[in-house]
Write a protein that holds these residues in place. Structure first.
Motif, PDB file in Angstrom:
ATOM      1  N   LYS A   1     -29.209  34.009  30.956  1.00  0.00           N
ATOM      2  CA  LYS A   1     -28.843  34.788  32.122  1.00  0.00           C
ATOM      3  C   LYS A   1     -28.317  33.865  33.217  1.00  0.00           C
ATOM      4  CE  LYS A   1     -30.515  38.206  35.456  1.00  0.00           C
ATOM      5  NZ  LYS A   1     -31.657  39.048  35.916  1.00  0.00           N
ATOM      6  N   VAL A   2     -27.167  34.207  33.771  1.00  0.00           N
ATOM      7  CA  VAL A   2     -26.565  33.449  34.861  1.00  0.00           C
ATOM      8  C   VAL A   2     -26.306  34.410  36.017  1.00  0.00           C
ATOM      9  CG1 VAL A   2     -24.590  32.076  35.611  1.00  0.00           C
ATOM     10  CG2 VAL A   2     -25.481  31.804  33.280  1.00  0.00           C
ATOM     11  N   THR A   3     -26.808  34.053  37.180  1.00  0.00           N
ATOM     12  CA  THR A   3     -26.552  34.863  38.370  1.00  0.00           C
ATOM     13  C   THR A   3     -25.251  34.411  39.007  1.00  0.00           C
ATOM     14  OG1 THR A   3     -28.923  35.078  38.759  1.00  0.00           O
ATOM     15  CG2 THR A   3     -27.453  35.623  40.598  1.00  0.00           C
ATOM     16  N   PRO A   4     -24.249  35.277  39.082  1.00  0.00           N
ATOM     17  CA  PRO A   4     -22.957  34.852  39.627  1.00  0.00           C
ATOM     18  C   PRO A   4     -23.030  34.597  41.121  1.00  0.00           C
ATOM     19  CG  PRO A   4     -22.945  37.206  39.186  1.00  0.00           C
ATOM     20  CD  PRO A   4     -24.228  36.682  38.638  1.00  0.00           C
ATOM     21  N   GLY A   5     -22.187  33.694  41.593  1.00  0.00           N
ATOM     22  CA  GLY A   5     -22.065  33.463  43.020  1.00  0.00           C
ATOM     23  C   GLY A   5     -21.228  34.554  43.665  1.00  0.00           C
ATOM     24  N   ILE A   6     -21.283  34.644  44.964  1.00  0.00           N
ATOM     25  CA  ILE A   6     -20.531  35.637  45.710  1.00  0.00           C
ATOM     26  C   ILE A   6     -19.487  34.938  46.564  1.00  0.00           C
ATOM     27  CG2 ILE A   6     -20.678  37.489  47.428  1.00  0.00           C
ATOM     28  CD1 ILE A   6     -23.562  37.946  46.535  1.00  0.00           C
ATOM     29  N   ASN A   7     -18.261  35.482  46.522  1.00  0.00           N
ATOM     30  CA  ASN A   7     -17.164  34.940  47.333  1.00  0.00           C
ATOM     31  C   ASN A   7     -16.928  33.456  47.070  1.00  0.00           C
ATOM     32  OD1 ASN A   7     -16.760  37.447  48.599  1.00  0.00           O
ATOM     33  ND2 ASN A   7     -18.295  36.984  50.169  1.00  0.00           N
ATOM     34  N   GLY A   8     -16.884  33.089  45.788  1.00  0.00           N
ATOM     35  CA  GLY A   8     -16.586  31.711  45.415  1.00  0.00           C
ATOM     36  C   GLY A   8     -17.771  30.790  45.378  1.00  0.00           C
ATOM     37  N   ALA A   9     -18.953  31.280  45.750  1.00  0.00           N
ATOM     38  CA  ALA A   9     -20.154  30.436  45.701  1.00  0.00           C
ATOM     39  C   ALA A   9     -20.504  30.104  44.256  1.00  0.00           C
ATOM     40  CB  ALA A   9     -21.317  31.150  46.379  1.00  0.00           C
ATOM     41  N   ALA A  10     -21.249  29.039  44.070  1.00  0.00           N
ATOM     42  CA  ALA A  10     -21.572  28.576  42.727  1.00  0.00           C
ATOM     43  C   ALA A  10     -22.540  29.519  42.031  1.00  0.00           C
ATOM     44  CB  ALA A  10     -22.187  27.189  42.803  1.00  0.00           C
ATOM     45  N   PRO A  11     -22.344  29.772  40.735  1.00  0.00           N
ATOM     46  CA  PRO A  11     -23.324  30.542  39.965  1.00  0.00           C
ATOM     47  C   PRO A  11     -24.609  29.753  39.795  1.00  0.00           C
ATOM     48  CG  PRO A  11     -21.589  29.716  38.534  1.00  0.00           C
ATOM     49  CD  PRO A  11     -21.168  29.392  39.932  1.00  0.00           C
ATOM     50  N   SER A  12     -25.635  30.414  39.313  1.00  0.00           N
ATOM     51  CA  SER A  12     -26.973  29.822  39.296  1.00  0.00           C
ATOM     52  C   SER A  12     -27.101  28.603  38.390  1.00  0.00           C
ATOM     53  CB  SER A  12     -28.002  30.882  38.885  1.00  0.00           C
ATOM     54  OG  SER A  12     -27.708  31.392  37.587  1.00  0.00           O
ATOM     55  N   ASP A  13     -26.265  28.472  37.370  1.00  0.00           N
ATOM     56  CA  ASP A  13     -26.384  27.332  36.451  1.00  0.00           C
ATOM     57  C   ASP A  13     -25.375  26.237  36.736  1.00  0.00           C
ATOM     58  OD1 ASP A  13     -24.112  28.693  35.616  1.00  0.00           O
ATOM     59  OD2 ASP A  13     -24.530  28.440  33.481  1.00  0.00           O
ATOM     60  N   ALA A  14     -24.694  26.309  37.876  1.00  0.00           N
ATOM     61  CA  ALA A  14     -23.661  25.330  38.204  1.00  0.00           C
ATOM     62  C   ALA A  14     -24.245  24.083  38.847  1.00  0.00           C
ATOM     63  CB  ALA A  14     -22.627  25.951  39.134  1.00  0.00           C
ATOM     64  N   ILE A  15     -23.521  22.987  38.728  1.00  0.00           N
ATOM     65  CA  ILE A  15     -23.814  21.757  39.469  1.00  0.00           C
ATOM     66  C   ILE A  15     -22.891  21.742  40.680  1.00  0.00           C
ATOM     67  CG2 ILE A  15     -23.788  19.239  39.421  1.00  0.00           C
ATOM     68  CD1 ILE A  15     -24.148  19.453  36.354  1.00  0.00           C
TER      69      ILE A  15
END
Length: 253
Positions: free
Chosen positions: A42-56
């Motif tokens: 499960k990955v929580t997407p970012g909003i308005n270009g913000a990083a998703p939960s599994d991003a560095i």
């Protein structure tokens, strides 16, 4: 061939044909075409270009903690701005991530200066280098023609973008990049070339292009075996004044 041998061969061919026919039979039960593993994470997407939960997160505007000079591994000398961005400081050299990467999904935003200076390749020239070798060109091409395999969004000197999708000079552009690293044999030969897909401001401009080798200013690209390597942002040494912000990456390997 003796008669027994012929009979054995016919039996093998009959068995193989029967098995293949059974494998090709279309299922009549919907459950026969359903499977439940592997379960995607499960990955929580970012909003308005913000990083998703599994991003560095490589740059959020607050510091250069994830970066060093690509020249001598010292501290970054680029400008850290108060608006959450950084700007190339002329003649201080390229910068690179401290971490090495293979295949990635990369989000990066960049801006050329609103005040237009120079033309051709000398106007707001920078670049995003995957694994330090494969360049996605950054350039202000608004009313500024140049060779098309070196324009904004090109895979430098290799692939012409499918469209020129830049916003007006001084506004923020977005690159979303899917990069699959090349694969090499134990002997150092290329087994699988790198591929890259690029969306520029939501417009597809590179469609799973098969990269021919490292980006070269002179000569043909030729693969050299390598492993994971840093992401590099270019100081083109021409007073480019290009700014970057909101940089994050998801590892795909």
């Amino acid at each position: 061939m003796s008669q027994p041998s012929k009979l054995v061969l016919l039996a093998i061919l009959f068995s193989a044909t029967t098995f293949y026919g059974q494998m090709q039979e279309e299922p009549t039960d919907p459950k026969a075409t359903e499977f439940y593993e592997p379960v995607p994470p499960k990955v929580t997407p970012g909003i308005n270009g913000a990083a998703p939960s599994d991003a560095i997160v490589l740059f959020d505007g607050s510091n250069f903690d994830q970066w060093i000079s690509a020249t001598d591994s010292t501290a970054v000398q680029w400008h850290l701005n108060g608006d959450g961005s950084m700007t190339v400081k002329d003649k201080t050299g390229n910068i690179q991530t401290k971490k090495n990467f293979g295949s990635v999904q990369l989000h990066i935003e960049w801006r050329s200066p609103a005040e237009v200076q120079r033309d051709g390749q000398n106007r707001a020239n920078s670049g995003v280098f995957l694994q330090g070798l494969y360049e996605v060109q950054v350039l202000d091409n608004n009313d500024n023609d140049t060779y098309v395999n070196g324009q904004v969004g090109s895979i430098y000197k290799q692939s012409v973008p499918l469209a020129m999708a830049s916003v007006p000079s001084g506004e923020w552009n977005v690159y979303d990049i899917i990069f699959h690293a090349p694969e090499f044999s134990k002997g150092g030969n290329i087994v699988k070339p790198a591929t890259i897909t690029v969306l520029h401001n939501g417009v597809l401009i590179q469609d799973h292009f098969e990269i021919e080798g490292p980006s070269e200013y002179i000569g043909w690209p030729t693969y050299v075996p390598h492993g994971k390597a840093p992401l590099i942002l270019q100081d083109h040494r021409d007073n480019s004044r290009v700014s970057y912000r909101n940089i994050w990456v998801r590892e795909l390997d």
